[in-house]
Design an enzyme around this catalytic site. Sequence first.
Site, short mmCIF file in Angstrom:
data_model
loop_
_atom_site.label_atom_id
_atom_site.label_comp_id
_atom_site.label_asym_id
_atom_site.label_seq_id
_atom_site.Cartn_x
_atom_site.Cartn_y
_atom_site.Cartn_z
N ASP A 34 83.60 60.99 -26.94
CA ASP A 34 82.79 60.79 -25.73
C ASP A 34 81.30 60.98 -26.00
O ASP A 34 80.91 61.78 -26.84
CB ASP A 34 83.26 61.79 -24.64
CG ASP A 34 82.67 61.46 -23.29
OD1 ASP A 34 82.38 60.28 -23.03
OD2 ASP A 34 82.48 62.40 -22.50
N ARG A 47 74.32 50.61 -24.20
CA ARG A 47 75.44 51.54 -24.40
C ARG A 47 76.34 51.13 -25.57
O ARG A 47 76.89 51.97 -26.28
CB ARG A 47 76.29 51.61 -23.12
CG ARG A 47 75.59 52.25 -21.94
CD ARG A 47 76.47 52.17 -20.67
NE ARG A 47 77.79 52.73 -20.90
CZ ARG A 47 78.06 54.04 -20.82
NH1 ARG A 47 77.12 54.89 -20.47
NH2 ARG A 47 79.27 54.47 -21.07
N ASN A 82 89.09 53.64 -17.82
CA ASN A 82 87.89 52.96 -18.32
C ASN A 82 87.78 51.50 -17.84
O ASN A 82 86.72 50.88 -17.99
CB ASN A 82 87.82 53.02 -19.85
CG ASN A 82 87.44 54.39 -20.39
OD1 ASN A 82 87.88 54.80 -21.46
ND2 ASN A 82 86.60 55.13 -19.65
N ARG A 202 86.50 68.14 -27.61
CA ARG A 202 85.69 67.16 -26.90
C ARG A 202 84.21 67.41 -27.15
O ARG A 202 83.65 68.40 -26.67
CB ARG A 202 85.96 67.19 -25.40
CG ARG A 202 85.15 66.13 -24.64
CD ARG A 202 85.62 65.93 -23.22
NE ARG A 202 84.99 64.73 -22.66
CZ ARG A 202 85.40 64.11 -21.57
NH1 ARG A 202 86.43 64.54 -20.91
NH2 ARG A 202 84.76 63.03 -21.14
C1 IPE Z 1 87.19 59.81 -21.78
O1 IPE Z 1 85.83 59.64 -21.64
C2 IPE Z 1 87.82 58.54 -22.30
C3 IPE Z 1 87.49 58.21 -23.68
C4 IPE Z 1 86.72 58.88 -24.48
C5 IPE Z 1 88.13 57.01 -24.19
P1 IPE Z 1 85.18 59.14 -20.29
O2 IPE Z 1 83.72 59.08 -20.51
O3 IPE Z 1 85.84 57.88 -19.83
O4 IPE Z 1 85.60 60.28 -19.27
P2 IPE Z 1 84.84 60.82 -17.97
O5 IPE Z 1 84.52 59.63 -17.13
O6 IPE Z 1 83.65 61.56 -18.43
O7 IPE Z 1 85.84 61.73 -17.34
C1 IPE Z 2 83.06 57.28 -24.92
O1 IPE Z 2 81.69 57.22 -24.66
C2 IPE Z 2 83.66 55.93 -25.22
C3 IPE Z 2 84.57 55.46 -24.18
C4 IPE Z 2 84.88 56.08 -23.08
C5 IPE Z 2 85.21 54.19 -24.42
P1 IPE Z 2 81.17 56.88 -23.22
O2 IPE Z 2 81.05 55.39 -23.12
O3 IPE Z 2 82.00 57.52 -22.18
O4 IPE Z 2 79.73 57.52 -23.26
P2 IPE Z 2 79.07 58.38 -22.10
O5 IPE Z 2 80.02 59.49 -21.79
O6 IPE Z 2 78.87 57.47 -20.95
O7 IPE Z 2 77.81 58.87 -22.72
MG MG Z 3 81.95 59.33 -21.27
#
Ligand code: IPE
Ligand code: IPE
Ligand code: MG
Length: 255
Positions: A34, A47, A82, A202
């Site tokens: 994450d 992103r 997602n 995490r």
């Molecule tokens: C969890 O991260 C899912 C993955 C890393 C694939 P998210 O960014 O989707 O989770 P939230 O929205 O912070 O809970």
């Molecule tokens: C994790 O990084 C990757 C996925 C959830 C696929 P994020 O895309 O959630 O990155 P942040 O949390 O928005 O920074």
């Molecule tokens: Mg995230």
Amino acid sequence: MNMDVNPNPTNPAGLSTPDIPAEFIPRHIALVMDGNGRWAQERGMPRTEGHKRGEAVLMDAVDACLAMGVPYLSAYAFSTENWRRTASEVRFLMGFNRDVLRRQRDMLHEKGVRVVWLGRRPRLWRSVIRELEAAEELTRNNTTMTLGLCINYGGRAELVDAARKIARDAADGKIVPERISEELLAQYLYDPGMPDVDLFLRPSGEKRTSNFLIWQSAYAEMVYQDKLFPDFTHEDMFAAIEEYARRDRRFGGTK
Ligand code: IPE
Ligand code: IPE
Ligand code: MG
């Protein structure tokens, strides 16, 4: 105290590892990859640039687990939640996961890594499923380590899918409802051979499970790090394992 060195000394990347007794090495690490989006946005980039960085970071995490003799690593790459993201980010992530599998599977195979996919089929791109199945097929007999790729994965979805299969088997007379136990339910999860999560890791500063391996993590040690995933290195993995090794696990009992 058992001062044996790591049970599995495979260390393809030649990383210098901390000395941790084998009994304090987690059998299963759940890794929430994450913080990619924030990493990119902090740099004025889209992103998707953060996601791209994640590929090498995940491979470094695999090398760290190999070096430490961790037999199971599960990586959260795309959750059932997602799909709420913009269509263009979802499209990027689908294509990216497909390409990462294609690019990395031979290397993973050479390192003795067995790839397994955990997730739901409906909605997931067919090309991603095809690459997941190809990687699973190529690496199925590898025994050094298992890499669980969690794509279109949700912990609640996994339990719902298990409940459906159990109900079907009960309706078919294959199981008696009174005989449903924790062990039996675990046999209906996506990877029945997967051990419970010992270390739930995490990065990114968020302190929540986000629906990742919720059944398997019932007694996991939670380790949260502030770094965003694109900046995560094998050193951070080692630090997390060291922190895990210092934890006092009681499982509801007393010492
Ligand atoms: C969890 O991260 C899912 C993955 C890393 C694939 P998210 O960014 O989707 O989770 P939230 O929205 O912070 O809970
Ligand atoms: C994790 O990084 C990757 C996925 C959830 C696929 P994020 O895309 O959630 O990155 P942040 O949390 O928005 O920074
Ligand atoms: Mg995230």
